[in-house]
Design a protein around this motif. Structure first.
Motif, PDB file in Angstrom:
ATOM      1  N   SER A  20      97.148 -26.409  12.136  1.00 31.52           N
ATOM      2  CA  SER A  20      97.932 -25.378  12.497  1.00 31.52           C
ATOM      3  C   SER A  20      99.089 -25.618  13.431  1.00 31.52           C
ATOM      4  O   SER A  20      98.825 -26.926  14.111  1.00 31.52           O
ATOM      5  CB  SER A  20      97.051 -24.186  13.071  1.00 31.52           C
ATOM      6  OG  SER A  20      96.620 -24.484  14.311  1.00 31.52           O
ATOM      7  N   PRO A  21     100.125 -24.883  13.630  1.00 32.79           N
ATOM      8  CA  PRO A  21     100.462 -23.784  12.713  1.00 32.79           C
ATOM      9  C   PRO A  21     101.085 -24.165  11.333  1.00 32.79           C
ATOM     10  O   PRO A  21     101.400 -25.121  10.788  1.00 32.79           O
ATOM     11  CB  PRO A  21     101.672 -23.171  13.204  1.00 32.79           C
ATOM     12  CG  PRO A  21     102.533 -24.277  14.017  1.00 32.79           C
ATOM     13  CD  PRO A  21     101.259 -25.298  14.218  1.00 32.79           C
ATOM     14  N   ARG A  22     100.477 -23.199  10.163  1.00 34.81           N
ATOM     15  CA  ARG A  22     100.965 -23.210   8.758  1.00 34.81           C
ATOM     16  C   ARG A  22     102.539 -22.759   8.731  1.00 34.81           C
ATOM     17  O   ARG A  22     102.617 -21.713   8.420  1.00 34.81           O
ATOM     18  CB  ARG A  22     100.105 -22.659   7.715  1.00 34.81           C
ATOM     19  CG  ARG A  22      98.645 -23.185   7.828  1.00 34.81           C
ATOM     20  CD  ARG A  22      97.896 -22.407   7.125  1.00 34.81           C
ATOM     21  NE  ARG A  22      96.463 -23.021   7.112  1.00 34.81           N
ATOM     22  CZ  ARG A  22      95.568 -22.536   6.326  1.00 34.81           C
ATOM     23  NH1 ARG A  22      95.673 -21.609   5.426  1.00 34.81           N
ATOM     24  NH2 ARG A  22      94.167 -23.061   6.488  1.00 34.81           N
ATOM     25  N   ASN A  26     103.975 -19.065   7.914  1.00 37.90           N
ATOM     26  CA  ASN A  26     104.545 -18.378   8.949  1.00 37.90           C
ATOM     27  C   ASN A  26     105.680 -18.021   8.610  1.00 37.90           C
ATOM     28  O   ASN A  26     106.252 -16.714   9.051  1.00 37.90           O
ATOM     29  CB  ASN A  26     104.347 -19.229  10.187  1.00 37.90           C
ATOM     30  CG  ASN A  26     102.963 -19.397  10.885  1.00 37.90           C
ATOM     31  OD1 ASN A  26     101.980 -18.619   9.919  1.00 37.90           O
ATOM     32  ND2 ASN A  26     102.643 -20.265  11.645  1.00 37.90           N
ATOM     33  N   VAL A  29     105.787 -14.864   6.147  1.00 40.81           N
ATOM     34  CA  VAL A  29     105.365 -13.941   6.746  1.00 40.81           C
ATOM     35  C   VAL A  29     106.374 -13.428   7.848  1.00 40.81           C
ATOM     36  O   VAL A  29     106.647 -11.910   7.569  1.00 40.81           O
ATOM     37  CB  VAL A  29     104.029 -14.126   7.511  1.00 40.81           C
ATOM     38  CG1 VAL A  29     103.774 -12.788   8.358  1.00 40.81           C
ATOM     39  CG2 VAL A  29     102.732 -14.174   6.419  1.00 40.81           C
ATOM     40  N   SER A  30     107.222 -14.202   8.316  1.00 44.36           N
ATOM     41  CA  SER A  30     108.098 -13.721   9.337  1.00 44.36           C
ATOM     42  C   SER A  30     109.389 -13.090   8.597  1.00 44.36           C
ATOM     43  O   SER A  30     109.880 -12.012   8.995  1.00 44.36           O
ATOM     44  CB  SER A  30     108.550 -14.894  10.383  1.00 44.36           C
ATOM     45  OG  SER A  30     107.666 -15.394  10.830  1.00 44.36           O
TER      46      SER A  30
END
Length: 306
Positions: A20-22, A26, A29-30
């Protein structure tokens, strides 16, 4: 040393990539969240913007028929100068308003009507002056009355004072001819507001205004009244109840629709007939969604080629 029961099952491996982070997930999604938030914010701002921007919003927000849209007069040109120029964009716009007015009653343009607005400086006086001018040029006999006895302005257009006018007749004087003056350059007759009374609403509560309109219609085809604004005054509803109809001036990008609705409610309580609205000071470039026309045709003249 003591003996323990711990043993190595598998040797630890060094990770080849972080767990992480992916980043890709991300980012996706953002992006979706940003688009959704932006859409909600844009919709909220649209709902909060109560100004009338497009001509189509007049009927949608106010429930009034649109009689026409009038361009904003820019530069040093005054509305009166524009009206004297028969090829001006202002004249074209008000000719369209007059044409639409001709379909509002079975006998054409209402014989007596007042022009009002929610508040001052929205273009109601210009609208009254312009319609009196276009009707006169259509070979109609017209008289323009300054009904704003608190802040008169029509007498200034004629270069006279307002020592004699509407308030004199409302106070009991019966001689009409001495209360009028000629607007020679525009071709019609006008009546000033007269001396400013202590309380204009009291003069309007009687039947003298109705009597004046009836007597004027014996000699004139149309009686046009430049009414005071609606909000904060009792004058406009009193005048509105005594004419055949009301033309409502709405300033583009200048007035909140909720205020206009409140003012229209006051007129409705006086049993006034609002014929329709004129969107004044309209600028196509500022309209929402790039409103699809402007007044640049103007007999082949363009400002950028002048």
């Amino acid at each position: 040393m003591g003996i323990n029961n711990i043993s190595v099952v598998d040797a630890a491996d060094v990770p080849q990539k972080p767990s992480s982070p992916r980043i890709l997930i991300n980012l996706a999604v953002s992006l979706l969240a940003g688009l959704a938030l932006g859409g909600v914010l844009a919709l909220a701002l649209e709902q909060m913007d109560e100004a009338i921007a497009d001509p189509g919003e007049v009927e949608r927000r106010l429930g009034l028929p649109l009689l026409g849209s009038v361009p904003k007069v820019t530069g040093d040109t005054t509305p009166r100068d524009a009206l004297l120029d028969r090829k001006s964009e202002l004249i074209d716009a008000y000719l369209a308003v007059q044409t639409n007015l001709a379909f509002t009653t079975e006998h054409g343009v209402p014989r007596s009507f007042a022009v009002t607005s929610t508040r001052p400086a929205e273009g109601k006086s210009t609208t009254a002056l312009a319609l009196a001018t276009t009707l006169t040029r259509a070979n109609r006999k017209v008289i323009l009355i300054d009904g704003d006895m608190r802040s008169p302005s029509v007498h200034e257009l004629g270069g006279v004072n307002h020592d004699r006018g509407l308030s004199n007749f409302l106070a009991g004087e019966d001689e009409i001819a001495s209360l009028t003056f000629a607007m020679a350059d525009l071709g019609f007759t006008a009546m000033s507001a007269g001396p400013i009374p202590p309380n204009a609403a009291e003069l309007l509560t009687g039947n003298r205004l109705t009597l004046l309109i009836e007597r004027l219609l014996e000699s004139y085809d149309h009686v046009v009244i430049d009414s005071p604004p609606v909000m904060g005054l009792a004058d406009a509803p009193l005048i509105a109840s005594r004419v055949e109809g009301i033309i409502y001036a709405v300033e583009s990008h200048g007035i909140r629709s909720t205020l206009v609705k409140t003012a229209l409610g006051r007129l409705a309580s006086a049993n006034a007939h609002v014929i329709g609205a004129v969107l004044t000071k309209f600028e196509a470039k500022r309209a929402h969604y790039g409103y699809g026309y402007d007044y640049g045709y103007s007999y082949g003249r363009r400002d950028d080629h002048a």
